[in-house]
Design an enzyme around this catalytic site. Sequence first.
Site, PDB file in Angstrom:
ATOM      1  N   ASP A  33       0.902 -36.851  14.625  1.00 11.65           N
ATOM      2  CA  ASP A  33       1.351 -38.153  14.143  1.00 11.65           C
ATOM      3  C   ASP A  33       2.044 -37.971  12.783  1.00 11.65           C
ATOM      4  OD1 ASP A  33       1.630 -40.913  14.275  1.00 11.65           O
ATOM      5  OD2 ASP A  33      -0.246 -41.293  13.218  1.00 11.65           O
ATOM      6  N   ASN A  81       4.986 -45.895  24.347  1.00 15.27           N
ATOM      7  CA  ASN A  81       6.167 -45.421  23.624  1.00 15.27           C
ATOM      8  C   ASN A  81       7.413 -45.408  24.507  1.00 15.27           C
ATOM      9  OD1 ASN A  81       4.383 -42.933  21.649  1.00 15.27           O
ATOM     10  ND2 ASN A  81       4.771 -45.077  21.236  1.00 15.27           N
TER      11      ASN A  81
END
EC number: 2.5.1.-
Length: 260
Positions: free
Chosen positions: A38, A87
């Site tokens: 991330d 996503n």
Amino acid sequence: MNARVDEGRGPLYRLYSRRLRRRLDPATMPRHVAMMIDGNRRWARQLGLATPAHGHRAGAAKMREFLEWCDDLGIPVVSLYLLSSDNVTKRDSQEIEDLIEIIAELADSLSHARNWRVKHVGRTDLLPPPLARVLAEAEERTRDNTGLHVNLAVGYGGRAEIVDAVRSIIAQHEASGGRLEDLAAHLTPEMIGEHLYTGGQPDPDLVIRTSGEQRLSDFLLWQSAHSEFYFVEALGPDLREVDFLRAIRDYADRDRRFGR
């Protein structure tokens, strides 16, 4: 810690890394490490780079490095969260196009690395056909490899995985002529576990997430019921081997209770 060590360069850093590695006990090593990479976009933005793709590409390079660290320690299974099902539909289309290309390059690269076995975990139907094809080829190419088992979570969602597992159980039961009433009476957590994308693998002992975020984001929800979690402040591309070794050391020092 000396600033030179924190920079991740120089002789002090290398000395510190070797010291950490020597102090790790193979008997307390996790069997399965899950990594939530991330902070790639934030990394690119902080450096003033033109697009998030620069961060995603740096993050992919770091994941290749991360797998080598795990392999060198003898960890048998690693899962990488590369692209969630959310996503695929919710991010800017150009960013997703770039990310899909980067993931395809990474999957192909990993299928030629060492003796690793690559497996796609996620919904293939959500992915563009070229990426689905690359993932399938990587899996087929490495099917007989006996080294590090690498799960690539692409188009993945933990809740969707549980739904798919239950559907698979029902379909299998119906195909054998069984009644739903009998299935309901005998359904067990172990049965669901066998039908997950990671069926037959050990559940993750340790889940690591970079960038300081402290949430699961729909990753391995079922499998991580008794996992240990470790959160690293470093953004994905900035992750260092000493950060990883500290995570392994911290894991080894914990008293795992498995819900007891």
